[in-house]
Design a protein around this motif. Sequence first.
Motif, PDB file in Angstrom:
ATOM      1  N   LEU A  56       0.838  -1.203   0.000  1.00  0.00           N
ATOM      2  CA  LEU A  56       0.000   0.000   0.000  1.00  0.00           C
ATOM      3  C   LEU A  56       0.871   1.251   0.000  1.00  0.00           C
ATOM      4  CD1 LEU A  56      -2.681  -1.070   2.632  1.00  0.00           C
ATOM      5  CD2 LEU A  56      -3.057  -0.772   0.176  1.00  0.00           C
ATOM      6  N   GLU A  57       1.877   1.251   0.857  1.00  0.00           N
ATOM      7  CA  GLU A  57       2.772   2.414   0.938  1.00  0.00           C
ATOM      8  C   GLU A  57       3.553   2.599  -0.358  1.00  0.00           C
ATOM      9  OE1 GLU A  57       5.065   1.696   4.457  1.00  0.00           O
ATOM     10  OE2 GLU A  57       3.526   2.603   5.746  1.00  0.00           O
ATOM     11  N   ARG A  58       4.015   1.513  -0.942  1.00  0.00           N
ATOM     12  CA  ARG A  58       4.785   1.593  -2.192  1.00  0.00           C
ATOM     13  C   ARG A  58       3.987   2.329  -3.262  1.00  0.00           C
ATOM     14  NH1 ARG A  58       4.064  -1.381  -6.403  1.00  0.00           N
ATOM     15  NH2 ARG A  58       3.025  -3.079  -5.284  1.00  0.00           N
ATOM     16  N   VAL A  59       2.711   2.001  -3.390  1.00  0.00           N
ATOM     17  CA  VAL A  59       1.867   2.632  -4.409  1.00  0.00           C
ATOM     18  C   VAL A  59       1.532   4.070  -4.023  1.00  0.00           C
ATOM     19  CG1 VAL A  59      -0.396   2.550  -5.527  1.00  0.00           C
ATOM     20  CG2 VAL A  59       0.883   0.439  -5.156  1.00  0.00           C
ATOM     21  N   LEU A  60       1.110   4.269  -2.804  1.00  0.00           N
ATOM     22  CA  LEU A  60       0.623   5.591  -2.415  1.00  0.00           C
ATOM     23  C   LEU A  60       1.732   6.621  -2.232  1.00  0.00           C
ATOM     24  CD1 LEU A  60      -2.265   4.531  -0.041  1.00  0.00           C
ATOM     25  CD2 LEU A  60      -2.432   5.441  -2.363  1.00  0.00           C
ATOM     26  N   GLN A  88      -9.990  -0.906  -1.185  1.00  0.00           N
ATOM     27  CA  GLN A  88      -9.237  -0.996  -2.430  1.00  0.00           C
ATOM     28  C   GLN A  88      -8.043  -1.925  -2.272  1.00  0.00           C
ATOM     29  OE1 GLN A  88      -8.835   3.377  -2.685  1.00  0.00           O
ATOM     30  NE2 GLN A  88      -9.323   3.085  -4.854  1.00  0.00           N
ATOM     31  N   THR A  89      -7.805  -2.713  -3.308  1.00  0.00           N
ATOM     32  CA  THR A  89      -6.621  -3.567  -3.331  1.00  0.00           C
ATOM     33  C   THR A  89      -5.442  -2.756  -3.844  1.00  0.00           C
ATOM     34  OG1 THR A  89      -6.971  -4.290  -5.605  1.00  0.00           O
ATOM     35  CG2 THR A  89      -8.070  -5.589  -3.856  1.00  0.00           C
ATOM     36  N   VAL A  90      -4.259  -3.337  -3.747  1.00  0.00           N
ATOM     37  CA  VAL A  90      -3.072  -2.680  -4.290  1.00  0.00           C
ATOM     38  C   VAL A  90      -3.257  -2.475  -5.792  1.00  0.00           C
ATOM     39  CG1 VAL A  90      -0.602  -2.964  -4.709  1.00  0.00           C
ATOM     40  CG2 VAL A  90      -1.551  -3.493  -2.458  1.00  0.00           C
ATOM     41  N   ALA A  91      -3.815  -3.466  -6.479  1.00  0.00           N
ATOM     42  CA  ALA A  91      -4.061  -3.337  -7.917  1.00  0.00           C
ATOM     43  C   ALA A  91      -5.042  -2.198  -8.205  1.00  0.00           C
ATOM     44  CB  ALA A  91      -4.585  -4.651  -8.487  1.00  0.00           C
ATOM     45  N   ASP A  92      -6.067  -2.045  -7.370  1.00  0.00           N
ATOM     46  CA  ASP A  92      -7.016  -0.938  -7.536  1.00  0.00           C
ATOM     47  C   ASP A  92      -6.298   0.405  -7.407  1.00  0.00           C
ATOM     48  OD1 ASP A  92      -9.185  -2.753  -7.679  1.00  0.00           O
ATOM     49  OD2 ASP A  92      -9.638  -2.527  -5.533  1.00  0.00           O
ATOM     50  N   GLU A  96      -5.822   3.312 -10.178  1.00  0.00           N
ATOM     51  CA  GLU A  96      -6.246   4.679  -9.875  1.00  0.00           C
ATOM     52  C   GLU A  96      -5.100   5.666 -10.094  1.00  0.00           C
ATOM     53  OE1 GLU A  96      -8.951   5.945  -6.311  1.00  0.00           O
ATOM     54  OE2 GLU A  96      -6.861   6.015  -5.628  1.00  0.00           O
ATOM     55  N   SER A  97      -3.907   5.297  -9.650  1.00  0.00           N
ATOM     56  CA  SER A  97      -2.735   6.147  -9.855  1.00  0.00           C
ATOM     57  C   SER A  97      -2.455   6.334 -11.346  1.00  0.00           C
ATOM     58  CB  SER A  97      -1.496   5.551  -9.166  1.00  0.00           C
ATOM     59  OG  SER A  97      -1.629   5.628  -7.768  1.00  0.00           O
ATOM     60  N   ALA A  98      -2.494   5.245 -12.114  1.00  0.00           N
ATOM     61  CA  ALA A  98      -2.234   5.310 -13.552  1.00  0.00           C
ATOM     62  C   ALA A  98      -3.256   6.203 -14.249  1.00  0.00           C
ATOM     63  CB  ALA A  98      -2.225   3.914 -14.158  1.00  0.00           C
ATOM     64  N   GLU A  99      -4.528   6.097 -13.845  1.00  0.00           N
ATOM     65  CA  GLU A  99      -5.582   6.935 -14.421  1.00  0.00           C
ATOM     66  C   GLU A  99      -5.312   8.415 -14.199  1.00  0.00           C
ATOM     67  OE1 GLU A  99      -9.307   5.705 -12.749  1.00  0.00           O
ATOM     68  OE2 GLU A  99      -9.132   3.684 -13.569  1.00  0.00           O
ATOM     69  N   ASN A 100      -4.574   8.723 -13.152  1.00  0.00           N
ATOM     70  CA  ASN A 100      -4.279  10.105 -12.797  1.00  0.00           C
ATOM     71  C   ASN A 100      -2.848  10.514 -13.133  1.00  0.00           C
ATOM     72  OD1 ASN A 100      -6.802  11.192 -11.435  1.00  0.00           O
ATOM     73  ND2 ASN A 100      -6.532   9.215 -10.431  1.00  0.00           N
ATOM     74  N   GLY A 101      -2.199   9.720 -13.979  1.00  0.00           N
ATOM     75  CA  GLY A 101      -0.887  10.079 -14.479  1.00  0.00           C
ATOM     76  C   GLY A 101       0.271   9.827 -13.537  1.00  0.00           C
ATOM     77  N   VAL A 102       0.082   8.991 -12.535  1.00  0.00           N
ATOM     78  CA  VAL A 102       1.166   8.660 -11.611  1.00  0.00           C
ATOM     79  C   VAL A 102       1.595   7.233 -11.900  1.00  0.00           C
ATOM     80  CG1 VAL A 102       1.828   8.362  -9.198  1.00  0.00           C
ATOM     81  CG2 VAL A 102       0.239  10.193  -9.834  1.00  0.00           C
ATOM     82  N   SER A 103       2.881   7.044 -12.167  1.00  0.00           N
ATOM     83  CA  SER A 103       3.352   5.685 -12.472  1.00  0.00           C
ATOM     84  C   SER A 103       4.248   5.160 -11.388  1.00  0.00           C
ATOM     85  CB  SER A 103       4.087   5.667 -13.801  1.00  0.00           C
ATOM     86  OG  SER A 103       5.159   6.569 -13.799  1.00  0.00           O
TER      87      SER A 103
END
Length: 103
Positions: A56-60, A88-92, A96-103
Motif C-alpha cells: 500500500l505504501e509503495r503505491v501511495l 481498495q486492493t493494491v491493484a485498484d 487509480e494512480s495510472a488513471e491520474n498520471g502517476v506511475s
Amino acid sequence: MTVPAWAYLNWGRWVADCPGPACTSAVALQHGQTTAGCIECHLVAPVRWPDDVPDLERVLWRRPEPANRNWFPLEHPFALAAGLPHGQTVADLEAESAENGVS
C-alpha cells in the motif's frame, strides 16, 4: 473484548479512529503499533493493520500530493459516510494512480 481500531491512511499518515461508542477522536499510529490509546475517552484498543502495508505504501508514496495518499479498509465508517473508496486492493490503487498520471 475491546473493539479494534482499524489502521488506515489519511494524507499519507497511518491513523485509527477510536472505537469508543461515543468518541470521535483519531490516533496517529507508528508502524507495528499493537494498541492505540485515545486521549479523549482513554479507551485502549488493539490496532488491526492491513496485511499489505508495504505494498500500500509503495503505491501511495509515489503520489506527489499527500492529500491523495489515502486508503481505507472495507466498509470503514468514515469512508462510507464521506462516500470515499474503501477496501481498495493494491491493484485498484495502482490503476487509480495510472488513471491520474502517476506511475
